[in-house]
Design an enzyme around this catalytic site. Structure first.
Site, PDB file in Angstrom:
ATOM      1  N   PRO A  95       0.810  -1.220   0.000  1.00 41.80           N
ATOM      2  CA  PRO A  95       0.000   0.000   0.000  1.00 41.80           C
ATOM      3  C   PRO A  95       0.840   1.264   0.000  1.00 41.80           C
ATOM      4  CG  PRO A  95      -0.953  -1.578   1.491  1.00 41.80           C
ATOM      5  CD  PRO A  95       0.331  -2.181   1.001  1.00 41.80           C
ATOM      6  N   CYS A  96       0.394   2.225  -0.799  1.00 40.94           N
ATOM      7  CA  CYS A  96       1.218   3.406  -1.033  1.00 40.94           C
ATOM      8  C   CYS A  96       0.813   4.584  -0.167  1.00 40.94           C
ATOM      9  CB  CYS A  96       1.125   3.800  -2.499  1.00 40.94           C
ATOM     10  SG  CYS A  96      -0.566   4.137  -3.033  1.00 40.94           S
ATOM     11  N   GLN A  97      -0.251   4.471   0.651  1.00 41.63           N
ATOM     12  CA  GLN A  97      -0.700   5.660   1.385  1.00 41.63           C
ATOM     13  C   GLN A  97       0.415   6.247   2.234  1.00 41.63           C
ATOM     14  OE1 GLN A  97      -2.419   2.860   1.077  1.00 41.63           O
ATOM     15  NE2 GLN A  97      -4.615   3.210   1.070  1.00 41.63           N
TER      16      GLN A  97
ATOM     17  N   PHE B 211       3.486   6.472   1.477  1.00 39.68           N
ATOM     18  CA  PHE B 211       4.441   7.205   0.639  1.00 39.68           C
ATOM     19  C   PHE B 211       3.801   8.385  -0.072  1.00 39.68           C
ATOM     20  CE2 PHE B 211       5.651   2.611  -0.030  1.00 39.68           C
ATOM     21  CZ  PHE B 211       6.610   2.620   0.961  1.00 39.68           C
TER      22      PHE B 211
END
Length: 368
Positions: free
Chosen positions: A78-80, A82
């Site tokens: 999951p990129c949240q 970053f």
């Protein structure tokens, strides 16, 4: 001689609704395990690829002994953590999930793994740590090739940049060369456009609701599965919203609105994001399809059909879930599970399958 699909097995981690698996599956890879903790997304994945190998659970709970050997591992932790919208904190627990990805790499021992993430992932501390693991840590047998790829350069009707990292223990593998370009030359084809993706879709949805339908996945009932025009539903904008939409030409946005239609915050903020309340262009790729594409104030999501001298030839609405899924390069008959909001989130978070397929096709040359 055995088929490619008999040989090339793959694991999809943080699989979402299966956008990356679509691309790899289309290139002959065989999914043997997928892991996704969001129930609606996992149900969508299972509806399309089967429940047998789909694990709806927290990746940390999967035991080492349950991780099979595989030729390839794909996935986007999951990129949240970053993303620009996130806390940017190294301590964000979501940033630790990529370490789970590495645990699977160690156990499954793939020839190749692919990590995909938001564009700015390559400028984070977590990315530095990943590169260190390959240099002298648990990934030291793997050569890593990172870079940012634009989905439009690989035949997707969308200008969506993603960081891609290819890790290989069979020699360094470069990133795939583009197949399409804004200004094509040589073997490069022109970018695919919004018209290519949704030009054939009915401009006037006949409903604002999902059909009444339920399915059973993982022993639980969930809405769906829906496909095709099931998710081609409209919304009910206010008269003020409709008046705003009517003023916005293709490629335009809130700066095209007359003063009396501006909200107070827009009136006071003369600069800033130009794609807010924006209208797509028929003959260009869309901008990034995010999870809230159904809110025109979130980006360039108005339907591209608009003619200056023919008000009756203007389509004053945001794109539908179906159109968004097509711009994300999902198959026309892909199956979806969940509520309207859950399906939108699945669509916006997905890897466009055309980008995934381009990576898969490229990897086969090295894996065969």
């Amino acid at each position: 001689m055995s088929h490619v699909s008999d040989r090339l097995s793959m694991i999809d981690l943080f699989a979402g609704c299966g956008g990356m698996t679509v691309g790899f599956h289309n290139e002959g890879f065989r999914p043997i395990l997928s892991v996704e903790w969001d129930r609606a997304a996992a149900s969508t994945y299972a509806a399309n690829f089967g429940e047998e190998h789909t694990r709806w659970e927290d990746i940390e709970k999967i035991k080492d002994d349950d991780i099979p050997d595989a030729d390839v591992i794909i996935g986007g932790p999951p990129c949240q953590g970053f993303s620009n919208l996130g806390t940017k904190s190294v301590e964000d627990p979501r940033n630790k999930l990529w370490k789970q990805y590495l645990r699977f790499v160690v156990k499954a021992n793939p020839q190749v793994f692919v990590i995909e993430n938001v564009e700015r992932f390559s400028r984070t501390n977590e990315f530095e740590l990943l590169m260190e693991e390959a240099d002298h840590g648990i990934l030291k047998g793997y050569k890593l090739t990172p870079g940012v790829l634009l989905a439009a350069d690989y035949g997707v009707s969308q200008r969506r940049p993603r960081t891609i990292v290819i890790g290989s223990r069979i020699g360094r593998i470069p990133l795939p060369d583009p197949t399409h370009a804004k200004v094509p030359s040589g073997d490069l084809k022109p970018w695919r456009t919004v018209r290519d993706a949704i030009g054939w879709v009915d401009e006037h949805p006949t409903t604002t609701e999902l059909p009444q339908k339920d399915s059973l996945f993982f022993g639980h009932s969930i809405r769906g599965d829906f496909s095709g025009y099931d998710i081609h539903f409209g919304r009910q904008p206010t008269p003020m919203s409709l008046a705003r939409y009517d003023h916005i030409p293709p490629g335009g946005g809130r700066f095209n609105l007359p003063d009396h239609l501006l909200s107070r915050c827009w009136r006071e903020k003369k600069t800033g994001t130009t794609d807010v309340m924006g209208r797509m262009r028929w003959d260009a790729p869309s901008l990034t399809i995010r999870t809230e594409f159904f809110k025109p104030e979130k980006g360039q999501y108005l339907h591209p059909q608009w003619e200056p001298d023919r008000p009756e030839r203007r389509v004053n609405r945001v794109i539908t879930h179906y159109e968004a899924s097509l711009l994300q390069d999902f198959p026309k008959d892909y199956k979806w599970c969940g509520s309207k909001t859950e399906i939108a989130k699945q669509i916006g978070n997905a890897v466009p399958s055309g980008l995934a397929a381009a990576i898969a096709k490229h990897l086969k040359k090295y894996l065969n």
